[in-house]
Each structure stands twice: as C-alpha cells, then as structure tokens.
Design a protein around this motif. Sequence first.
Motif, mmCIF file in Angstrom:
data_model
loop_
_atom_site.group_PDB
_atom_site.id
_atom_site.type_symbol
_atom_site.label_atom_id
_atom_site.label_comp_id
_atom_site.label_asym_id
_atom_site.label_seq_id
_atom_site.Cartn_x
_atom_site.Cartn_y
_atom_site.Cartn_z
ATOM 1 N N GLU A 7 70.290 46.923 48.328
ATOM 2 C CA GLU A 7 71.092 47.914 48.910
ATOM 3 C C GLU A 7 70.737 48.609 50.153
ATOM 4 N N ILE A 8 69.544 48.877 50.231
ATOM 5 C CA ILE A 8 68.611 49.964 50.652
ATOM 6 C C ILE A 8 67.656 49.950 51.580
ATOM 7 N N ALA A 9 67.466 49.933 53.119
ATOM 8 C CA ALA A 9 66.760 49.573 53.871
ATOM 9 C C ALA A 9 66.352 50.995 54.531
ATOM 10 N N VAL A 10 64.964 51.032 54.564
ATOM 11 C CA VAL A 10 64.272 51.498 55.720
ATOM 12 C C VAL A 10 63.571 51.299 57.401
ATOM 13 N N GLY A 11 63.807 52.044 58.035
ATOM 14 C CA GLY A 11 63.282 51.550 59.597
ATOM 15 C C GLY A 11 62.419 52.627 59.978
ATOM 16 N N LEU A 12 61.240 52.721 60.035
ATOM 17 C CA LEU A 12 59.926 53.237 60.847
ATOM 18 C C LEU A 12 59.956 53.407 61.998
ATOM 19 N N ASP A 13 60.165 54.757 62.903
ATOM 20 C CA ASP A 13 59.680 54.157 64.179
ATOM 21 C C ASP A 13 58.697 55.014 64.889
ATOM 22 N N ILE A 14 57.790 54.324 65.288
ATOM 23 C CA ILE A 14 57.020 54.974 65.275
ATOM 24 C C ILE A 14 56.705 55.463 67.074
ATOM 25 N N GLY A 15 57.093 56.282 67.451
ATOM 26 C CA GLY A 15 57.200 57.026 68.640
ATOM 27 C C GLY A 15 55.636 57.642 69.225
ATOM 28 N N ARG A 25 71.932 52.546 53.637
ATOM 29 C CA ARG A 25 72.602 51.223 53.656
ATOM 30 C C ARG A 25 74.070 50.911 53.971
ATOM 31 N N TYR A 26 74.588 49.955 53.450
ATOM 32 C CA TYR A 26 76.116 50.096 54.082
ATOM 33 C C TYR A 26 76.879 50.458 53.284
ATOM 34 N N ASN A 27 77.814 51.194 53.590
ATOM 35 C CA ASN A 27 79.132 51.385 52.659
ATOM 36 C C ASN A 27 79.967 50.325 52.632
ATOM 37 N N GLU A 28 81.005 50.696 52.005
ATOM 38 C CA GLU A 28 82.206 49.651 51.911
ATOM 39 C C GLU A 28 83.148 49.198 52.655
ATOM 40 N N TYR A 29 83.517 50.135 54.007
ATOM 41 C CA TYR A 29 83.740 49.526 55.517
ATOM 42 C C TYR A 29 83.205 48.926 56.283
ATOM 43 N N GLY A 30 81.644 48.651 56.088
ATOM 44 C CA GLY A 30 80.363 48.073 56.412
ATOM 45 C C GLY A 30 80.012 48.428 57.597
ATOM 46 N N LYS A 31 79.803 49.799 57.688
ATOM 47 C CA LYS A 31 79.045 50.197 57.941
ATOM 48 C C LYS A 31 78.382 51.424 57.429
ATOM 49 N N MET A 32 76.892 51.769 58.043
ATOM 50 C CA MET A 32 75.944 52.111 57.955
ATOM 51 C C MET A 32 75.723 53.680 57.526
ATOM 52 N N GLU A 33 75.538 53.954 56.596
ATOM 53 C CA GLU A 33 75.581 55.275 55.467
ATOM 54 C C GLU A 33 73.663 55.576 55.898
ATOM 55 N N VAL A 34 73.992 56.897 56.133
ATOM 56 C CA VAL A 34 71.809 57.714 56.803
ATOM 57 C C VAL A 34 72.231 57.685 55.099
ATOM 58 N N LEU A 35 70.896 58.093 54.355
ATOM 59 C CA LEU A 35 71.293 58.276 52.993
ATOM 60 C C LEU A 35 69.833 59.634 53.055
ATOM 61 N N GLY A 36 69.100 59.081 54.494
ATOM 62 C CA GLY A 36 67.923 60.442 54.322
ATOM 63 C C GLY A 36 67.327 60.142 55.379
ATOM 64 N N ASN A 359 76.229 55.386 66.655
ATOM 65 C CA ASN A 359 77.565 56.110 65.957
ATOM 66 C C ASN A 359 78.568 54.667 66.395
ATOM 67 N N GLU A 360 77.683 53.813 66.748
ATOM 68 C CA GLU A 360 78.856 52.788 66.418
ATOM 69 C C GLU A 360 78.945 51.674 65.425
ATOM 70 N N HIS A 361 78.129 52.172 65.150
ATOM 71 C CA HIS A 361 77.589 51.470 63.319
ATOM 72 C C HIS A 361 77.972 51.968 62.125
ATOM 73 N N LEU A 362 77.895 53.597 62.942
ATOM 74 C CA LEU A 362 76.853 54.948 61.839
ATOM 75 C C LEU A 362 78.873 55.219 60.475
ATOM 76 N N ALA A 363 78.924 55.317 59.651
ATOM 77 C CA ALA A 363 79.737 55.835 59.024
ATOM 78 C C ALA A 363 80.563 57.439 59.532
ATOM 79 N N LEU A 386 68.877 45.787 56.431
ATOM 80 C CA LEU A 386 70.197 45.288 56.088
ATOM 81 C C LEU A 386 70.689 43.431 56.123
ATOM 82 N N VAL A 387 69.957 43.479 57.708
ATOM 83 C CA VAL A 387 70.745 41.664 58.245
ATOM 84 C C VAL A 387 69.938 41.377 57.851
ATOM 85 N N HIS A 388 68.226 41.338 57.565
ATOM 86 C CA HIS A 388 67.834 40.762 56.626
ATOM 87 C C HIS A 388 66.965 40.529 55.633
#
Length: 448
Positions: A7-15, A25-36, A359-363, A386-388
């Motif tokens: 259920e958990i995914a990691v994004g790496l933004d190399i700027g 990960r997604y919470n029970e409401y289908g919104k994304m929860e940032v764990l760290g 915040n459109e898709h964030l918990a 997460l979609v992947h």
Amino acid sequence: MGREEHEIAVGLDIGTTKIVAMVGRYNEYGKMEVLGVGKSKSLGVHRGVVNNITQTIQSIQQAVQEAESVSGMKISDVTVGIAGQHIRSLQHSDYITRPNADAVIDEEDIDTLCNQVHKLVMLPGEEILHVLPQEYKVDGQAEIKEPVGMYGGRLEANFHVVVGQVTSIRNIGRCVKSSGLELSDVTLEPLASANAVLSQEEKEAGVALIDIGGGTTDLAIFKDGIIRHTAVIPFGGNVITEDIKEGCSIIEKQAELLKIKFGSAWPGENKDNEIVSIPGLRGREPKEITLKNLSKIIHARVVEIIEQVFLEIKNYGHESPKKKLIAGIVLTGGGSQLKHLKQLVEYITGMDTRIGYPNEHLAGNSDPETTSPMYATAVGLVMDSLVHISKQKKIIVKEASIKETKEETSTVIGEGMGDEKPVVDNKPRKNILEKWTEKFKEFLDNAE
C-alpha cells in the motif's frame, strides 16, 4: 518497506534546488496520507539535469534517510520525476490495420499501436519517454476517447510524444541505483505536478499548469481531460536569485533570503523609502538596498520567464475557440510563492490565474508544510506510484481469475462451435508506462 508493503509508495523529486523523498499511502477515504518527507539540498543538479553524480547520490541518500526516520519505514524502491531542458514534446498520428475487422478492438490493439509509435526514429541521442494517446479514429469515425469494444478494421490515433536525452535519463537512473534504491517508475515532472494540483474539471475545461522550480519552469496544458502540450523552459527561481546577487553585489545566501522575505514581482507595490540593510562581509560596511530596486530586478526576470511560457501556450493555439483554456493558468512549485506573481501573470497573459496547492488529493489532516506548492511534484510522484501499484495488484487478481476460467473452458474447446474457439488470455495486461519502465530498466542494466 515495512508494514503493508503493497500500500505504500515513495516519490523522489530530484530538483535543482532540493531533493525530496516522500512516503505516502491512500487512507480509507481514497485521499493520500503523507507518512514521511525527507528533504536535502540538491548540489549536483543544474537546470533539472544531473551534472555531478557523487553529490547527487549523497543528496538522495540524505533525503531518503530523513524520510525513513520520519516514517519509520525502510525505503527500497522509488518513483522518480524527470525534467530538464532536454525534454521536448511532439504530436504524431499513427494507425494500424487490424487483420480481423469482425473481432472487437481490445487492449492488445492499442498496445500494438503505441508500440509502433515507440519505434519512431528520433534524433541521435534522444529517446521516447512517454507515448500518450489522445483521441482515436476507428474506420474514419473521429473523436473516440475509448475504442475498446468497438468493431473496426483501421485503428488510428493522435499521440502526444514526450522525448528526452538518453544520457540525462541514464544519469538519473545511475544516481538512484547507486543510492541503493530500485527504480520502480519514471514520470515526467509536469505530469506529476498536474496530477497533484489540478482537478478533473479544470483538465476538462482547459488549463495550463506552470510549475516554477529552481532550475526549470515546466508547462503542461490539458483540454477535454487530455494532455495536449508539455514543455520544459530552462529558467526558474535560481536565475532570479542570480540577478539579485549580481544587481546588488551580495552573496547568494543573502540574495535568496531577500527574494523570499522582501521580494515582489510588482515594483509599483513598494514605496521609494523602503530600505533593507544587509550586513557586509568580514567587517565591511553594510549595504542598503531599496525594496523598489529589488522588485525591479525580480520583475524583469519574472516577465522574461512568463513570456517564454506564454509563447509555448500560444504555440499550442489557445486563442482558437476549440482550444480555449477556460480554467486559465495554475501556478505551482517553489517559485509560485513569490509575492504578487499571480497578478503579474494575469496582467501579461490576460488569463485567470490561481496558485496550485497539492491539497486536492491529500488527506485533511496533512501537515501544512506538505501542502505547500514546493511539494507538488513529490505528491504527484507518490500518487503516480500508488496508481501503478494498484494496477499491478489488479493484474495479479485478473491473472488468477483468468487461470480459473482457463481450467473451466479447457474441456469445451471445439465442441460444436465451428471455427470459433474460446480464446483465454492469461497474459497480464501492462499499460504503456509499465512496458516503458521495463525497457528502461533493461536499458540501465545493459549500460552498467
């Protein structure tokens, strides 16, 4: 990756300015929860392109370690964003003639058509990153969004093809692998940012997303829910800082602070008598800078960046009624936090503008820091990942059910059915992006 790995995914933004590792990960409401979230200063990247492998690896490891300690999880694979001035996009039309027009069009036909586009000959040193189908035509019938299930002999489509430089893409892959991570997916950064800050209604109505980063400004245009144009402009917030540094003869650190604290994109806002005093280096006299002059320096550079982006929007042809961008412009990225930027963009382009927060898709209980426009790309990368993952889970479930069906149908084959035999396909369906990621991984492995 610790608990509930699937259920958990990691994004790496190399700027260019910072490297962000985000665990979600997604919470029970289908919104994304940032764990760290882990953040480090990016030292080996210039204008979105890696130019120092060792420093980039150190920065990635630092960001990942921080994200691990905040989330309490071990990070093993990441989805990486790709940008840089080497990215370009083009429109392409292609078609296939199907051997059997009496059979309905399925995913395989679409894959065949997309794979055909992947074989396009690019300029030396370039590689196709994304092949994104727009509208389809079946036997000349136009404006079909989903051809699966239809009958037809000739399947045609318009594609949005994103192209990048082989070496730049390989260098990013190298940095990720050398940091002890697996590359699970690669996504174009403007697409990731768009996923994080745009609503479906905006994409339908027509919108231009402008992501102002440190080294590059990314543009993604949507209309009728489909990506229409992407571009990466090799200027960002760093050139503004550079100009302040030169114009005021101060060091970069002070220039950056001045920009963030007192900077404005609209010189008329400042009165002539507003002055900032900057301590001199090593006992030298302090410098006095008027805020009006500071704004003039910022304004000149910001106008240049916006005009470059506006030129891209004009190239797309936003003035024709069919291509009109009703939802206007959405600004995101760290550079979008500059004071009065929204007003300046509206003034130059004559289009409605808003600042895009991810915040459109964030918990709802997300940390206010993660809902900053600075983190738009990182949030988008986690969402893509997460979609992947959920697609792969569906494929596994589908494969299991197909196997069961195969066992049931194996007895009936050829019984009173004429030439038709039940065809059972137990190959998992892979979308274009997954196939491309696999090819990309092979490509990296061969390169080592």
